[in-house]
Scaffold this motif. Structure first.
Motif, PDB file in Angstrom:
ATOM      1  N   GLU A   1       0.782  -1.330  -0.053  1.00 41.06           N
ATOM      2  CA  GLU A   1      -0.136   0.217  -0.117  1.00 41.06           C
ATOM      3  C   GLU A   1       0.973   1.198  -0.066  1.00 41.06           C
ATOM      4  O   GLU A   1       0.671   2.189  -0.576  1.00 41.06           O
ATOM      5  N   ARG A   2       2.124   0.831   0.954  1.00 41.97           N
ATOM      6  CA  ARG A   2       2.493   2.470   0.772  1.00 41.97           C
ATOM      7  C   ARG A   2       3.261   2.673  -0.277  1.00 41.97           C
ATOM      8  O   ARG A   2       3.464   3.568  -1.503  1.00 41.97           O
ATOM      9  N   ALA A   3       3.815   1.110  -1.235  1.00 42.17           N
ATOM     10  CA  ALA A   3       4.750   1.384  -2.286  1.00 42.17           C
ATOM     11  C   ALA A   3       3.218   2.168  -3.521  1.00 42.17           C
ATOM     12  O   ALA A   3       4.378   2.808  -5.092  1.00 42.17           O
ATOM     13  N   SER A   4       2.621   1.441  -3.434  1.00 46.76           N
ATOM     14  CA  SER A   4       1.120   1.820  -4.545  1.00 46.76           C
ATOM     15  C   SER A   4       0.926   3.413  -4.895  1.00 46.76           C
ATOM     16  O   SER A   4       0.414   3.619  -5.354  1.00 46.76           O
ATOM     17  N   GLY A   5       1.227   3.403  -3.287  1.00 45.58           N
ATOM     18  CA  GLY A   5      -0.588   4.999  -2.815  1.00 45.58           C
ATOM     19  C   GLY A   5      -1.780   4.627  -2.787  1.00 45.58           C
ATOM     20  O   GLY A   5      -2.520   5.168  -2.729  1.00 45.58           O
ATOM     21  N   GLU A   6      -1.945   3.034  -2.454  1.00 47.61           N
ATOM     22  CA  GLU A   6      -3.786   2.381  -3.022  1.00 47.61           C
ATOM     23  C   GLU A   6      -3.572   1.884  -1.724  1.00 47.61           C
ATOM     24  O   GLU A   6      -2.628   1.900  -0.516  1.00 47.61           O
ATOM     25  N   THR A   7      -4.959   1.703  -1.040  1.00 52.54           N
ATOM     26  CA  THR A   7      -5.537   1.482  -0.116  1.00 52.54           C
ATOM     27  C   THR A   7      -6.522   0.106  -0.159  1.00 52.54           C
ATOM     28  O   THR A   7      -7.221   0.340  -1.021  1.00 52.54           O
ATOM     29  N   GLY A   8      -6.665  -0.471   1.354  1.00 54.77           N
ATOM     30  CA  GLY A   8      -7.607  -1.189   1.127  1.00 54.77           C
ATOM     31  C   GLY A   8      -7.127  -2.858   0.251  1.00 54.77           C
ATOM     32  O   GLY A   8      -8.185  -3.313  -0.675  1.00 54.77           O
ATOM     33  N   LEU A   9      -5.682  -2.398  -0.312  1.00 59.11           N
ATOM     34  CA  LEU A   9      -5.464  -3.861  -0.592  1.00 59.11           C
ATOM     35  C   LEU A   9      -6.279  -5.048  -0.038  1.00 59.11           C
ATOM     36  O   LEU A   9      -5.506  -5.705   1.366  1.00 59.11           O
ATOM     37  N   VAL A  10      -6.074  -6.432  -1.108  1.00 55.87           N
ATOM     38  CA  VAL A  10      -5.497  -7.512  -0.114  1.00 55.87           C
ATOM     39  C   VAL A  10      -5.331  -8.604  -0.971  1.00 55.87           C
ATOM     40  O   VAL A  10      -4.787  -8.604  -2.323  1.00 55.87           O
ATOM     41  N   PRO A  11      -4.754 -10.076  -0.328  1.00 56.45           N
ATOM     42  CA  PRO A  11      -3.926 -10.365  -1.338  1.00 56.45           C
ATOM     43  C   PRO A  11      -4.554 -10.990  -2.327  1.00 56.45           C
ATOM     44  O   PRO A  11      -5.581 -11.427  -2.744  1.00 56.45           O
ATOM     45  N   GLY A  12      -3.784 -11.202  -3.277  1.00 61.90           N
ATOM     46  CA  GLY A  12      -3.903 -12.117  -5.064  1.00 61.90           C
ATOM     47  C   GLY A  12      -4.979  -9.950  -6.041  1.00 61.90           C
ATOM     48  O   GLY A  12      -3.897 -11.251  -6.791  1.00 61.90           O
ATOM     49  N   GLN A  13      -4.748  -9.025  -5.122  1.00 63.18           N
ATOM     50  CA  GLN A  13      -4.685  -7.852  -6.479  1.00 63.18           C
ATOM     51  C   GLN A  13      -3.015  -8.425  -7.403  1.00 63.18           C
ATOM     52  O   GLN A  13      -2.575  -7.758  -6.538  1.00 63.18           O
ATOM     53  N   ILE A  14      -3.589  -7.220  -8.342  1.00 63.25           N
ATOM     54  CA  ILE A  14      -2.468  -7.075  -8.737  1.00 63.25           C
ATOM     55  C   ILE A  14      -2.267  -5.719  -8.834  1.00 63.25           C
ATOM     56  O   ILE A  14      -3.026  -5.184  -8.876  1.00 63.25           O
ATOM     57  N   VAL A  15      -0.651  -4.656  -8.515  1.00 64.33           N
ATOM     58  CA  VAL A  15      -1.307  -3.320  -8.344  1.00 64.33           C
ATOM     59  C   VAL A  15       0.648  -2.693  -8.810  1.00 64.33           C
ATOM     60  O   VAL A  15       1.151  -3.785  -9.289  1.00 64.33           O
ATOM     61  N   ASP A  16       0.432  -1.286  -9.418  1.00 60.14           N
ATOM     62  CA  ASP A  16       1.397  -1.415  -9.776  1.00 60.14           C
ATOM     63  C   ASP A  16       1.828  -0.889  -8.306  1.00 60.14           C
ATOM     64  O   ASP A  16       2.069   0.701  -7.681  1.00 60.14           O
ATOM     65  N   ALA A  17       3.640  -0.700  -8.095  1.00 60.84           N
ATOM     66  CA  ALA A  17       4.116  -0.202  -7.031  1.00 60.84           C
ATOM     67  C   ALA A  17       5.608   0.245  -7.411  1.00 60.84           C
ATOM     68  O   ALA A  17       5.672  -0.255  -8.738  1.00 60.84           O
ATOM     69  N   TYR A  18       6.056   1.218  -6.538  1.00 60.61           N
ATOM     70  CA  TYR A  18       7.627   1.615  -6.859  1.00 60.61           C
ATOM     71  C   TYR A  18       8.064   1.097  -5.727  1.00 60.61           C
ATOM     72  O   TYR A  18       7.656   2.175  -5.097  1.00 60.61           O
ATOM     73  N   PRO A  19       9.374   1.260  -6.561  1.00 57.49           N
ATOM     74  CA  PRO A  19      10.231   0.306  -4.747  1.00 57.49           C
ATOM     75  C   PRO A  19      11.076   1.381  -4.777  1.00 57.49           C
ATOM     76  O   PRO A  19      11.139   2.681  -5.385  1.00 57.49           O
TER      77      PRO A  19
END
Lengths: 422, 171
Positions: free
Chosen positions: A11-29
């Motif tokens: 969530e921190r790396a993608s800026g998204e909230t409410g993530l759940v396992p299995g979701q695919i997100v764009d993350a910023y390392p």
């Protein structure tokens, strides 16, 4: 419902909230590590038309897998990497004298709790020893991150591993991990965010936690983590990190773990992975007496300062057995310097060990090759066929204590049966 | 029935067991190369020349659990492409191999039922648009890829996908 470390970190790396396992997100390392694969990243970047870099300060390069260069081709690859550093102003560049990427980055304060770190090496899970989410990717993905700053990631399920200690004398975190991998198998943690919990884990040094998080990869983990605590802060401060910049993340007490494992290690015997799979694990009594031609103390699993100190304890005043080669490759230049300053290197040399320059060394097939039919006992994390020379040679894996005791006798030896000076 | 299309790939199969690791797929000593064909010449070298000869005639690699475990080396998928493999059908993959396969444009699907049904040498066809593996007259479903992975595969890999995207943004 509580959130896991992995969910919070993504969530921190993608800026998204409410993530759940299995979701695919764009993350910023926060950091993209490339080791000897760096030249391939550069060639790929050139093929793309040399697009602008997303953030050059998130790039870290370590020339560790083949160091120093063995051929003109490899020297050219290193030169290409240095040229890129100069041209683009890459400040986090570590040359052939530095050591193994993972250890070097941690020693240089580049790994912080809660960070997302990707690297061109599967053992990037090791960054979890400092509470970061570290994971391995290919060189195309690192190159893509150089340019776009992001990568697609699946939010992983989490697995909780609680180890009951203390361990018997002569038994070490490496033995715990080999036992665990043997029990759950080489794909037992595939795609999981593995968390190590419990009193015993909390009692470990950062170096020992590195061994846990490093080897979790051999059970297929996406990442592995020890929740950051006072020991983490101590290590970070010692390595120049401003603690005010640190924002640790850990799973909530009511976070959901898809799988939980408890391992009672209070009566564990030293463990050995036999050729050619890391999960073919037996208690040492099953293979004690097996003749070895070479002993290798090295790799990001077990060539840190405490590992060398343990080996020296068993080697002090002893000579390695005739016909056995003992190759010791410290994980980093800092570790080698410390071991040299306090006499550990001298002890190792006096026992007959060959000390090589810091780096991946024989674990990456760079030196220490075996001929047909030969056997190496190694403190590394892989025993795959052909990894160290001949396809007809064999690698056994053990702790540094077993490795050192076996170097003295020339056969796989239980360190608990070796008398060491007090 | 045997036409190769954008989404439908396949041909003769070669079958492997569980836990085939990246050092077996492409030994570390060859990672100094980046060329798929050169890498392909050494694919599965530790398993001997008979396996390598069979691999050259195959278009689909079929494997058990945890295919590609071990190293993050991208060459493990590139070397398969270099030797002419168009798809991998396995019971399961290591995480990094799966990523590398998609990112280098190699179709990699998880389909245990198909793996059970395949005998080495069978013609195996993978349609990743429809989400099926076809073996003879039997068809086995797998969970189709999410759109983002399909886009990467269709472009021929992650880098090609980005280059296409950049070119579009410029025009």
């Amino acid at each position: 419902m509580g959130r896991t470390f992995a969910v919070k970190a993504l969530e921190r790396a993608s800026g998204e909230t409410g993530l759940v396992p299995g979701q695919i997100v764009d993350a910023y390392p926060d950091l993209y590590m490339s080791h000897t694969a760096t030249w391939r990243c550069i060639k790929t970047w050139e093929r793309m038309g040399e697009p602008e870099l997303f953030d050059k300060d998130r790039i870290a390069m370590v020339m560790d897998h083949i160091s120093p260069a063995q051929t003109a081709k490899i020297a050219g690859d290193h030169r290409l990497s240095r040229g890129f550093r100069d041209k683009m102003g890459i400040k986090n560049f570590f040359d052939v004298n530095a050591g193994i990427a993972h250890v070097v980055l941690m020693e240089n304060g580049l790994v912080k709790p809660g960070n997302l770190i990707i690297g061109t090496d599967s053992h990037s899970t090791i960054y979890g020893a400092l509470g970061a989410l570290g994971t391995g990717v290919g060189f195309s993905e690192i190159t893509a991150a150089w340019v776009t700053g992001k990568l697609w990631m699946r939010v992983p399920e989490s697995m909780k591993i609680v180890v009951k200690g203390p361990l018997p004398a002569g038994v070490y975190p490496k033995d715990v991990m080999l036992k665990l991998i043997g029990d759950i198998s080489a794909d037992g943690a595939t795609y999981f965010s593995v968390e190590f919990h419990g009193d015993w884990v909390e009692s470990l040094s950062t170096s020992e936690r590195m061994t846990l998080c490093n080897l979790a990869m051999e059970a297929g983990a996406k990442n592995a983590v020890v929740p950051p605590d006072a020991e983490t802060m101590r290590y970070l401060a010692e390595h120049g990190v401003d603690l005010d910049t640190v924002q640790p993340l850990a799973s909530d007490p009511d976070a959901v773990f898809e799988r939980a494992i408890e391992l009672d290690a209070t009566e564990l015997e030293p463990q050995i992975a036999i050729p050619h799979n890391v999960d073919d694990v037996v208690g040492i009594s099953g293979v004690a007496g097996t003749k070895v031609d070479q002993v290798f103390i090295g790799s990001c699993a077990n060539a840190k300062y405490d590992d060398l100190a343990i080996a020296a304890k068993y080697l002090k005043g002893n000579r390695i057995a005739p016909g056995v080669r003992l190759v010791v490759t410290p994980a980093s230049a800092d570790i080698m310097a410390k071991a040299a300053a306090d006499g550990i290197v001298t002890t190792l040399i006096e026992s007959g060990a060959l000390i090589t320059n810091p780096g991946c060394g024989a674990c990456a097939g760079s030196g220490g090759a075996m001929a047909d039919g030969e056997v190496t006992l190694s403190t590394a994390n892989r025993n795959f066929r052909g990894r160290m020379g001949s396809y007809e040679s064999s690698i056994y894996l053990s702790s540094p204590a077993v490795a050192a005791a076996s170097a003295v006798t020339g056969v796989i030896t239980d360190p608990r049966h070796v008398v060491v000076p007090a | 029935m045997s036409a190769v299309t954008k989404d439908r790939l396949g041909g003769k199969s070669i079958v492997f067991g569980d836990d085939i690791n990246t050092d077996v797929i492409i030994p570390g000593r060859y990672l100094v190369s980046i060329d798929p064909v050169e890498l392909g010449a050494h694919a599965f070298e530790p398993l001997g020349p008979e396996v390598q000869a069979k691999l050259k005639e195959s278009r689909v690699v079929v494997a058990g659990r945890n295919f590609g475990c071990g190293s993050a080396r991208e060459q493990a998928s590139t070397c398969l492409i270099g030797v002419g493999v168009t798809a991998v059908v396995a019971r399961s993959y290591s995480r990094v191999f799966f990523r590398n396969a998609i990112n280098t444009g190699l179709v990699a699907v998880e389909c245990p039922a198909a793996v059970d049904a395949i005998t080495e040498g069978d013609e195996v066809w993978v349609d990743y648009e429809a989400g099926t593996v076809t073996v003879g007259d039997r068809s086995f479903p797998f969970t189709p890829f999410p759109p983002v992975l399909r886009e990467i595969l269709e472009a021929g890999g992650l880098i090609e996908h980005l280059m296409k995207k950049f070119a579009k943004e410029k025009s």
